[in-house]
Design a protein around this motif. Sequence first.
Motif, short mmCIF file in Angstrom:
data_model
loop_
_atom_site.label_atom_id
_atom_site.label_comp_id
_atom_site.label_asym_id
_atom_site.label_seq_id
_atom_site.Cartn_x
_atom_site.Cartn_y
_atom_site.Cartn_z
N SER A 196 52.08 53.99 15.77
CA SER A 196 51.71 52.72 15.16
C SER A 196 52.81 52.23 14.23
O SER A 196 53.16 52.90 13.26
CB SER A 196 50.40 52.86 14.38
N ARG A 197 53.36 51.07 14.55
CA ARG A 197 54.39 50.48 13.69
C ARG A 197 53.80 50.11 12.33
O ARG A 197 54.42 50.33 11.29
CB ARG A 197 54.99 49.24 14.36
N ALA A 221 53.28 51.36 6.58
CA ALA A 221 52.46 51.66 5.40
C ALA A 221 52.87 53.00 4.79
O ALA A 221 52.97 53.13 3.56
CB ALA A 221 50.99 51.68 5.79
N ALA A 222 53.12 54.00 5.64
CA ALA A 222 53.54 55.31 5.14
C ALA A 222 54.88 55.21 4.42
O ALA A 222 55.07 55.80 3.34
CB ALA A 222 53.65 56.30 6.31
N TYR A 223 55.80 54.44 4.99
CA TYR A 223 57.11 54.26 4.34
C TYR A 223 56.95 53.56 3.00
O TYR A 223 57.62 53.91 2.02
CB TYR A 223 58.02 53.45 5.26
N LYS A 224 56.03 52.60 2.94
CA LYS A 224 55.80 51.87 1.69
C LYS A 224 55.23 52.79 0.62
O LYS A 224 55.61 52.71 -0.55
CB LYS A 224 54.84 50.70 1.95
N VAL A 225 54.32 53.68 1.02
CA VAL A 225 53.75 54.65 0.08
C VAL A 225 54.85 55.55 -0.48
O VAL A 225 54.92 55.80 -1.68
CB VAL A 225 52.66 55.49 0.76
N ASP A 263 61.97 58.20 10.58
CA ASP A 263 61.12 57.06 10.93
C ASP A 263 61.73 56.36 12.15
O ASP A 263 62.81 55.78 12.07
CB ASP A 263 61.04 56.09 9.75
N ILE A 264 61.04 56.40 13.28
CA ILE A 264 61.61 55.84 14.51
C ILE A 264 61.78 54.32 14.43
O ILE A 264 62.57 53.74 15.16
CB ILE A 264 60.75 56.20 15.75
N PHE A 265 61.05 53.68 13.53
CA PHE A 265 61.15 52.22 13.40
C PHE A 265 62.12 51.79 12.29
O PHE A 265 62.28 50.59 12.06
CB PHE A 265 59.78 51.62 13.10
N SER A 284 65.62 59.81 18.85
CA SER A 284 66.27 61.11 18.94
C SER A 284 65.91 61.97 17.73
O SER A 284 66.41 61.76 16.63
CB SER A 284 67.79 60.95 19.02
N GLY A 285 65.02 62.90 17.93
CA GLY A 285 64.65 63.84 16.87
C GLY A 285 63.85 63.23 15.75
O GLY A 285 63.68 63.85 14.70
N SER A 286 63.36 62.02 15.93
CA SER A 286 62.61 61.36 14.87
C SER A 286 61.12 61.63 15.01
O SER A 286 60.63 62.07 16.05
CB SER A 286 62.86 59.85 14.89
N HIS A 287 60.40 61.34 13.94
CA HIS A 287 58.97 61.56 13.92
C HIS A 287 58.25 60.24 13.72
O HIS A 287 58.85 59.24 13.35
CB HIS A 287 58.59 62.53 12.79
N CYS A 288 56.97 60.27 13.96
CA CYS A 288 56.14 59.09 13.73
C CYS A 288 55.56 59.19 12.33
O CYS A 288 54.70 60.04 12.07
CB CYS A 288 55.03 59.03 14.78
N LEU A 289 56.02 58.35 11.42
CA LEU A 289 55.53 58.41 10.05
C LEU A 289 54.03 58.14 9.97
O LEU A 289 53.37 58.59 9.04
CB LEU A 289 56.28 57.39 9.17
N ALA A 290 53.51 57.41 10.95
CA ALA A 290 52.08 57.12 10.96
C ALA A 290 51.24 58.39 11.00
O ALA A 290 50.10 58.42 10.52
CB ALA A 290 51.73 56.23 12.15
#
Length: 242
Positions: A43-44, A49-53, A80-82, A127-133
């Motif tokens: 989820s973008r 939201a996670a990045y904002k927190v 963060d993939i986004f 590449s090697g990234s995670h989903c912050l969601a």
Amino acid sequence: MAMPKVRAYKFIVVLISLQSMMIRVFSISEVQRSEEHHEIHCSRERSRAAYKVIEEYLLPFIERENYQISHKCKLHHSNDIFRDQEEHKIHVDVNEWRCGYCKKSFRAEKFLDQHFDNRHYNLLNVSGSHCLAELCGALHCDYVVNSVVPKAKCNPAAAARNRHLCESLADNCFPVHQGPSAGRLHELFLRQFCDAHTCTGNIKPFPRGGRGNEKGHTSTKTHLKTESKEKTILAGKFRYIT
């Protein structure tokens, strides 16, 4: 006279066959690209939201400690993939958002998000990234996504699961054996995020405040200043006694 007509007919048939083959190859390529695009299940909005927190309720304390988070920590911005796409958003005005890649303008951020998904999905950092969601359960993203968090009956199993994830983030990102700064940030993370994952009591997340109104946290420099003041006061007392 019949032979040229036959040859012309065969030539036309060959051209049609080649055209059909090219269309088929192009269609397969488009399907593959579409499948690659839809392979990303993240989820973008909740990642944002996670990045904002993290930016609001954790990063100020990390900056004050001059602490460097490891790239292996899931909270690190490179995971963060986004992130690259989000940093290529240009908020021109209230009703104007612009793509930093191709400079197209949109009336709302959601349309720019759709544009990224449709036109620039190849620029996702996969590449090697995670989903912050996936960290939203631990980070209380609902407090950022919703202006009013709906009251619901607490689920002990969900609370325990989110608390476990939260504590694992604290252990992995701020190992206490790495020194005083890591130890203080580990303790802060537990108080700031993990304590609220409970069905007993009325503990709210982010009790230490956010950017600009941090509470109850002293950095290394503050500790040094306090220690210096205490030594000065003690020295003055000793001089007075003698």
